[in-house]
Write a protein that holds these residues in place. Structure first.
Motif, short mmCIF file in Angstrom:
data_model
loop_
_atom_site.label_atom_id
_atom_site.label_comp_id
_atom_site.label_asym_id
_atom_site.label_seq_id
_atom_site.Cartn_x
_atom_site.Cartn_y
_atom_site.Cartn_z
N HIS A 137 -4.05 8.91 4.59
CA HIS A 137 -3.47 8.48 5.87
C HIS A 137 -4.36 7.38 6.45
O HIS A 137 -5.55 7.33 6.17
CB HIS A 137 -3.41 9.67 6.83
CG HIS A 137 -2.71 9.41 8.12
ND1 HIS A 137 -1.34 9.31 8.24
CD2 HIS A 137 -3.19 9.24 9.38
CE1 HIS A 137 -1.01 9.09 9.49
NE2 HIS A 137 -2.12 9.05 10.21
N ARG A 162 6.57 13.00 3.82
CA ARG A 162 5.39 12.75 3.00
C ARG A 162 5.78 11.88 1.80
O ARG A 162 6.82 12.11 1.17
CB ARG A 162 4.78 14.06 2.52
CG ARG A 162 4.23 14.91 3.65
CD ARG A 162 3.75 16.23 3.14
NE ARG A 162 4.89 16.97 2.61
CZ ARG A 162 5.07 18.28 2.73
NH1 ARG A 162 4.16 19.00 3.33
NH2 ARG A 162 6.13 18.87 2.24
N ILE A 221 0.78 5.95 0.87
CA ILE A 221 0.42 6.73 2.05
C ILE A 221 1.18 6.18 3.25
O ILE A 221 1.65 5.05 3.24
CB ILE A 221 -1.10 6.70 2.34
CG1 ILE A 221 -1.58 5.27 2.63
CG2 ILE A 221 -1.88 7.33 1.21
CD1 ILE A 221 -3.04 5.19 3.09
N GLY A 250 1.01 6.04 7.74
CA GLY A 250 -0.05 5.94 8.73
C GLY A 250 0.46 6.08 10.14
O GLY A 250 1.53 6.62 10.38
#
Length: 108
Positions: free
Chosen positions: A7, A52, A59, A61
């Motif tokens: 993250h 997810r 990833i 954020g």
């Protein structure tokens, strides 16, 4: 085994301007969470039902208004034991500048 970055968070001076910038410049999914003063940034090409990333190496954020304490990007690394990881960081010459965070149930 390497510990992955999972993250990232960006402190910004003008949240609305930054939301527009990242949406338009990179096509990120920008999801404001007003009651938390936070914006989720969806950068992954595919996600599960919880948002997810499902593609290895991707990833998501977030962003928030820059504060006196949080002026630089935050990179979150997954570890099995945060206390052991902090000890290892210090053994390798790093410093713990802030105690263990409680980020909405994460970092515990």
């Amino acid at each position: 085994m390497p510990q992955p970055v999972v993250h990232f968070e960006l402190p910004v001076d003008d949240v609305e301007r930054a939301q527009t910038f990242y949406r338009e410049a990179f096509g990120w999914n920008v999801m404001p969470v007003p009651d938390m003063g936070y914006t989720l940034l969806g950068t992954a090409t595919a996600t599960d039902e919880m948002g997810r990333p499902t593609t290895s190496g991707e990833i998501n954020g977030g962003m928030f208004a820059r504060t006196e304490d949080l002026t630089q990007p935050v990179i979150t690394i997954a570890v099995d034991d945060i206390d052991a990881a902090l000890t290892k960081v210090e053994q390798c010459g790093g410093k713990t500048l802030r105690g263990r965070p409680d980020r909405w149930g994460h970092g515990l």
